[in-house]
Design a protein around this motif. Structure first.
Motif, mmCIF file in Angstrom:
data_model
loop_
_atom_site.group_PDB
_atom_site.id
_atom_site.type_symbol
_atom_site.label_atom_id
_atom_site.label_comp_id
_atom_site.label_asym_id
_atom_site.label_seq_id
_atom_site.Cartn_x
_atom_site.Cartn_y
_atom_site.Cartn_z
ATOM 1 N N LEU A 1 19.371 13.208 16.655
ATOM 2 C CA LEU A 1 18.882 11.822 16.726
ATOM 3 C C LEU A 1 17.363 11.764 16.777
ATOM 4 O O LEU A 1 16.786 10.708 17.047
ATOM 5 C CB LEU A 1 19.464 11.129 17.964
ATOM 6 N N GLU A 2 16.706 12.860 16.521
ATOM 7 C CA GLU A 2 15.235 12.890 16.637
ATOM 8 C C GLU A 2 14.575 11.890 15.692
ATOM 9 O O GLU A 2 13.533 11.308 16.024
ATOM 10 C CB GLU A 2 14.731 14.300 16.345
ATOM 11 N N ALA A 3 15.175 11.657 14.547
ATOM 12 C CA ALA A 3 14.590 10.714 13.586
ATOM 13 C C ALA A 3 14.630 9.282 14.105
ATOM 14 O O ALA A 3 13.943 8.404 13.563
ATOM 15 C CB ALA A 3 15.319 10.819 12.243
ATOM 16 N N TYR A 4 15.423 9.032 15.170
ATOM 17 C CA TYR A 4 15.563 7.685 15.732
ATOM 18 C C TYR A 4 14.849 7.566 17.081
ATOM 19 O O TYR A 4 15.141 6.659 17.860
ATOM 20 C CB TYR A 4 17.042 7.343 15.898
ATOM 21 N N SER A 5 13.899 8.445 17.332
ATOM 22 C CA SER A 5 13.228 8.462 18.638
ATOM 23 C C SER A 5 12.596 7.117 18.984
ATOM 24 O O SER A 5 12.639 6.681 20.139
ATOM 25 C CB SER A 5 12.162 9.567 18.668
ATOM 26 N N GLU A 6 12.024 6.442 17.998
ATOM 27 C CA GLU A 6 11.374 5.166 18.280
ATOM 28 C C GLU A 6 12.409 4.115 18.711
ATOM 29 O O GLU A 6 12.190 3.378 19.678
ATOM 30 C CB GLU A 6 10.619 4.677 17.042
ATOM 31 N N GLN A 7 13.525 4.049 18.001
ATOM 32 C CA GLN A 7 14.577 3.090 18.372
ATOM 33 C C GLN A 7 15.177 3.409 19.741
ATOM 34 O O GLN A 7 15.528 2.515 20.516
ATOM 35 C CB GLN A 7 15.698 3.094 17.320
ATOM 36 N N LEU A 8 15.273 4.699 20.041
ATOM 37 C CA LEU A 8 15.890 5.121 21.301
ATOM 38 C C LEU A 8 15.077 4.702 22.525
ATOM 39 O O LEU A 8 15.603 4.677 23.640
ATOM 40 C CB LEU A 8 16.078 6.642 21.309
ATOM 41 N N ARG A 9 13.799 4.359 22.337
ATOM 42 C CA ARG A 9 12.984 3.936 23.479
ATOM 43 C C ARG A 9 13.513 2.638 24.099
ATOM 44 O O ARG A 9 13.258 2.359 25.277
ATOM 45 C CB ARG A 9 11.517 3.752 23.047
ATOM 46 N N ASP A 10 14.235 1.852 23.314
ATOM 47 C CA ASP A 10 14.814 0.610 23.820
ATOM 48 C C ASP A 10 16.331 0.716 23.983
ATOM 49 O O ASP A 10 17.033 -0.303 24.001
ATOM 50 C CB ASP A 10 14.492 -0.550 22.874
ATOM 51 N N MET A 11 16.809 1.958 24.113
ATOM 52 C CA MET A 11 18.257 2.156 24.222
ATOM 53 C C MET A 11 18.589 2.938 25.490
ATOM 54 O O MET A 11 17.760 3.672 26.033
ATOM 55 C CB MET A 11 18.799 2.876 22.986
ATOM 56 N N VAL A 12 19.799 2.726 25.973
ATOM 57 C CA VAL A 12 20.267 3.335 27.218
ATOM 58 C C VAL A 12 21.422 4.276 26.891
ATOM 59 O O VAL A 12 22.314 3.944 26.107
ATOM 60 C CB VAL A 12 20.738 2.245 28.207
ATOM 61 N N TYR B 1 32.549 24.085 33.619
ATOM 62 C CA TYR B 1 31.475 23.104 33.765
ATOM 63 C C TYR B 1 31.892 21.782 33.129
ATOM 64 O O TYR B 1 32.648 21.743 32.159
ATOM 65 C CB TYR B 1 30.189 23.602 33.104
ATOM 66 N N ASN B 2 31.356 20.696 33.688
ATOM 67 C CA ASN B 2 31.649 19.350 33.169
ATOM 68 C C ASN B 2 31.084 19.165 31.769
ATOM 69 O O ASN B 2 29.959 19.600 31.479
ATOM 70 C CB ASN B 2 31.019 18.291 34.067
ATOM 71 N N GLN B 3 31.879 18.498 30.943
ATOM 72 C CA GLN B 3 31.377 18.020 29.656
ATOM 73 C C GLN B 3 31.391 16.494 29.687
ATOM 74 O O GLN B 3 32.077 15.885 30.512
ATOM 75 C CB GLN B 3 32.221 18.560 28.510
ATOM 76 N N ALA B 4 30.627 15.878 28.796
ATOM 77 C CA ALA B 4 30.471 14.422 28.855
ATOM 78 C C ALA B 4 30.529 13.791 27.471
ATOM 79 O O ALA B 4 29.978 14.321 26.496
ATOM 80 C CB ALA B 4 29.148 14.059 29.524
ATOM 81 N N ASN B 5 31.224 12.644 27.417
ATOM 82 C CA ASN B 5 31.131 11.751 26.269
ATOM 83 C C ASN B 5 29.786 11.035 26.335
ATOM 84 O O ASN B 5 29.218 10.847 27.423
ATOM 85 C CB ASN B 5 32.240 10.706 26.315
ATOM 86 N N VAL B 6 29.299 10.584 25.189
ATOM 87 C CA VAL B 6 27.987 9.945 25.128
ATOM 88 C C VAL B 6 28.080 8.627 24.360
ATOM 89 O O VAL B 6 28.648 8.581 23.263
ATOM 90 C CB VAL B 6 26.952 10.867 24.453
ATOM 91 N N VAL B 7 27.543 7.577 24.935
ATOM 92 C CA VAL B 7 27.420 6.280 24.274
ATOM 93 C C VAL B 7 25.979 5.815 24.455
ATOM 94 O O VAL B 7 25.465 5.788 25.579
ATOM 95 C CB VAL B 7 28.382 5.238 24.859
ATOM 96 N N ILE B 8 25.309 5.453 23.358
ATOM 97 C CA ILE B 8 23.910 5.022 23.405
ATOM 98 C C ILE B 8 23.834 3.611 22.817
ATOM 99 O O ILE B 8 24.183 3.393 21.652
ATOM 100 C CB ILE B 8 22.989 5.980 22.627
ATOM 101 N N ALA C 1 34.883 0.806 22.005
ATOM 102 C CA ALA C 1 34.144 -0.297 22.623
ATOM 103 C C ALA C 1 32.863 -0.591 21.847
ATOM 104 O O ALA C 1 32.473 -1.763 21.672
ATOM 105 C CB ALA C 1 33.826 0.032 24.076
ATOM 106 N N VAL C 2 32.194 0.460 21.397
ATOM 107 C CA VAL C 2 30.969 0.282 20.586
ATOM 108 C C VAL C 2 31.304 -0.467 19.297
ATOM 109 O O VAL C 2 30.566 -1.370 18.873
ATOM 110 C CB VAL C 2 30.336 1.658 20.280
ATOM 111 N N ILE C 3 32.398 -0.108 18.679
ATOM 112 C CA ILE C 3 32.812 -0.799 17.454
ATOM 113 C C ILE C 3 33.060 -2.279 17.740
ATOM 114 O O ILE C 3 32.668 -3.158 16.963
ATOM 115 C CB ILE C 3 34.078 -0.132 16.880
ATOM 116 N N SER C 4 33.671 -2.560 18.892
ATOM 117 C CA SER C 4 34.034 -3.940 19.218
ATOM 118 C C SER C 4 32.826 -4.830 19.459
ATOM 119 O O SER C 4 32.869 -6.030 19.196
ATOM 120 C CB SER C 4 34.940 -3.962 20.453
#
Length: 615
Positions: free
Chosen positions: A107-118, A36-43, A239-242
């Protein structure tokens, strides 16, 4: 707790549930839910999402985009059911203004911030590990129950907006006899990075120590293993660091998101070409990739030029795939030095023959069209004549761009090294590849002989020593093109020259090149090199490998095709040579002929045959 062996056969949903409830205490997801496919994650903040998507599209090798979420979307319906990106990775990383500020189990503690994140889900090389294993290729990191080794490279990605970083790669040691299988298994899997971007010594990627990965674990190779490098989704972390966003999250390298998508459902049906793996250097170890179709065409070119119009026995000098290996090496080079000039007519002024310069110019023209630096080195006594020939060649459209013309003087024992390298330092070579075509080569007694056993040493500068010195410079390779065995670089086949070529026991060149291209007429070898370079750089498999799967394809077939040798261009160049008093090699005639063969219809037909195979 569930053991790793059991996790390999569990369905993705079951594994995600175990991760979500913190019932898995392993450090990475390699081998889990095999097939099965696995995926990297960037938020990222939604304001950065469009630029990051373009960055992924511009660097699809390391960052194959599987899904882009809407802001605040924690599930990813195309990839999985009943998933939650806040909890379903083994471990996460937090970045604030580009600085890593800690690992997180959720990341549950960041649920509010995640509402404006992709959230971006990017393909992962863990996906193809089971496909590789099915073909009998061992995956050492799985065997050793370690995270895969990941390294930062010196290869720049194509920057977009605030995103600019170098490529990150994974490395898996692969048995030498399994390289073809490993490449074949991953070739059609572009949604999880596709085929390797480098095979061989890590120095070519700027990686100094494979036992010190930047991410993941050091994986121990077994005897006979070759380092194989794939583009890696952890490029997204760099890329996130940059971009220095105020807040961003990624998976922790090796702790992937496991999807419900089966490997076979993501195979690229467009990948119809069959890849070949070809070794082009042993020290340092280096391989290249090419499609079987392009390789077979280059083999056809090698066969065409291997005819023996003078029945001199050159068929006994032919070595299979020397043209292919030489041109693959040239294709990787950034800077190439070419030498030619065989002063066989020692009683005439000039003593040069018409074989050599046309082939050298054909190679130079194609290399220049491919964006490489090219220079020509020749005898000091012939500099003025060759400069005039170059000027005329540009005037008549044979060459588009001037080629620097050099001479070589041997004043000290290290002159060759100083000529080839900045400050004589082997770590800083000026040229990656040296090519000799119909260049007088030094025999074992130190003299230079034409085919009639006449010593012409007084007319030849010791350019051979550049080829000798090149053997001591890591990463520099050499090619010799000849038609009789007394040419520079043909020392590789000198025993066959001594046995089969008239006067071979005396005239055989003693200086070897890494690759020896034998042709009925040396010019034909130069034409074949030009055609082979065109074939390689219009081959999708090889072109992707050259650019390490970052940036965009660089196809310029029209420009490159116009740089190829043609009957009209070669006729003009031969006319320029004759106008400078340069004679045919075999007969000494001052006429439109090379090695006693008239341009029409011998050389013209050969050029057309090579072009018919090529374009």
């Amino acid at each position: 707790m569930v053991c790793l062996h059991a996790l390999r056969s569990l369905a993705p949903a079951a594994v995600r549930s175990l991760i979500r409830h913190h019932k898995i205490h392993v450090r990475n997801t390699s081998g889990m839910s095999a097939g099965y496919n696995q995926a990297n994650v960037v938020i990222l903040q939604k304001s950065l999402a469009d630029d990051f998507e373009k960055f992924c599209q511009a660097n699809s090798g390391p960052l194959p985009l599987l899904y882009r979420s809407a802001p605040g979307e924690w599930q990813c319906p195309p990839l999985s059911s009943n998933s939650d990106i806040r909890t379903d990775c083994l471990q996460y990383r937090r970045y604030e203004r580009g600085v890593y500020t800690g690992n997180l189990a959720s990341l549950e503690a960041y649920s509010e911030q995640l509402r404006d994140m992709v959230t971006f889900y990017l393909g992962c090389s863990f996906t193809f590990e089971s496909a590789v294993q099915k073909l009998g290729v061992p995956v050492r990191n799985v065997e050793q129950e370690r995270n895969v080794s990941m390294y930062k490279t010196v290869v720049p990605c194509h920057g977009v907006g605030p995103f600019s970083c170098n490529l990150v790669v994974t490395m898996r040691p692969i048995p030498q006899d399994k390289l073809d299988a490993a490449v074949m298994a991953t070739h059609h899997m572009h949604k999880c990075h596709g085929p390797p971007v480098h095979v061989g010594s890590s120095d070519f990627l700027g990686i100094k120590d494979l036992q010190k990965p930047d991410y993941g674990d050091a994986v121990q190779p077994q005897p006979g293993d070759v380092p194989v490098f794939w583009a890696c989704g952890v490029t997204g972390v760099e890329a996130v660091i940059s971009c220095k966003s105020t807040l961003a999250f990624t998976h922790s390298p090796g702790c992937m998101f496991i999807t419900d998508v089966k490997n076979e459902d993501t195979a690229d049906s467009r990948a119809e070409e069959v890849p070949e793996v070809v070794r082009i250097s042993s020290d340092p170890l280096r391989y290249s990739l090419v499609s079987q179709r392009a390789a077979d065409k280059i083999r056809a070119l090698e066969t065409i030029i291997g005819v023996d119009p003078g029945d001199r026995g050159i068929k006994n000098l032919l070595t299979k795939d020397e043209l292919l290996k030489s041109c693959l090496s040239l294709s990787h080079a950034k800077s190439v030095l070419i030498t030619t000039g065989f002063p066989t007519h020692f009683r005439h002024d000039p003593p040069e023959e018409t074989d050599g310069p046309p082939g050298a110019f054909a190679i130079a023209a194609t290399l220049q069209a491919l964006g490489k630096e090219v220079a020509i080195v020749t005898d000091e006594r012939a500099i003025s004549m060759n400069r005039s020939i170059l000027e005329k060649a540009i005037e008549q459209g044979v060459l588009k761009t001037p080629v620097p013309l050099l001479s070589y003087k041997e004043e000290t024992p290290d002159s060759a090294l100083k000529f080839l390298c900045e400050n004589g330092d082997p770590a800083s070579p000026r040229f990656d590849h040296l090519v000799a075509i119909e260049r007088a080569g030094r025999a074992s007694d130190g003299n230079y002989y034409n085919a009639r056993k006449i010593n012409i040493k007084h007319l030849v500068d010791p350019i051979d020593n550049l080829f000798v010195a090149a053997q001591t410079i890591p990463g520099v390779t050499t090619t010799g093109i000849g038609d009789g065995g007394n040419e520079l670089g043909t020392g590789k086949v000198k025993e066959a020259v001594k046995k089969y070529i008239p006067n071979g026991d005396l005239i055989a060149c003693d200086v070897a090149a890494d690759f020896t291209v034998i042709a009925g007429v040396s010019n034909w070898g130069g034409y074949a090199v030009a055609c082979a370079l065109y074939l390689l750089n219009t081959c999708e498999i090889h072109e992707r490998y050259l650019r390490r799967a970052v940036g965009f394809p660089k196809f310029s077939e029209q420009t490159w095709a116009s740089s190829l040798p043609s009957v009209s261009k070669e006729e003009k160049l031969l006319g320029i040579l004759v106008g400078h008093g340069i004679r045919s090699g075999k007969t000494g005639n001052l006429a439109m002929e090379v090695d006693g063969l008239l341009f029409y219809n011998t050389h013209s037909d050969m050029i057309q045959r090579l072009l018919d195979v090529t374009v």
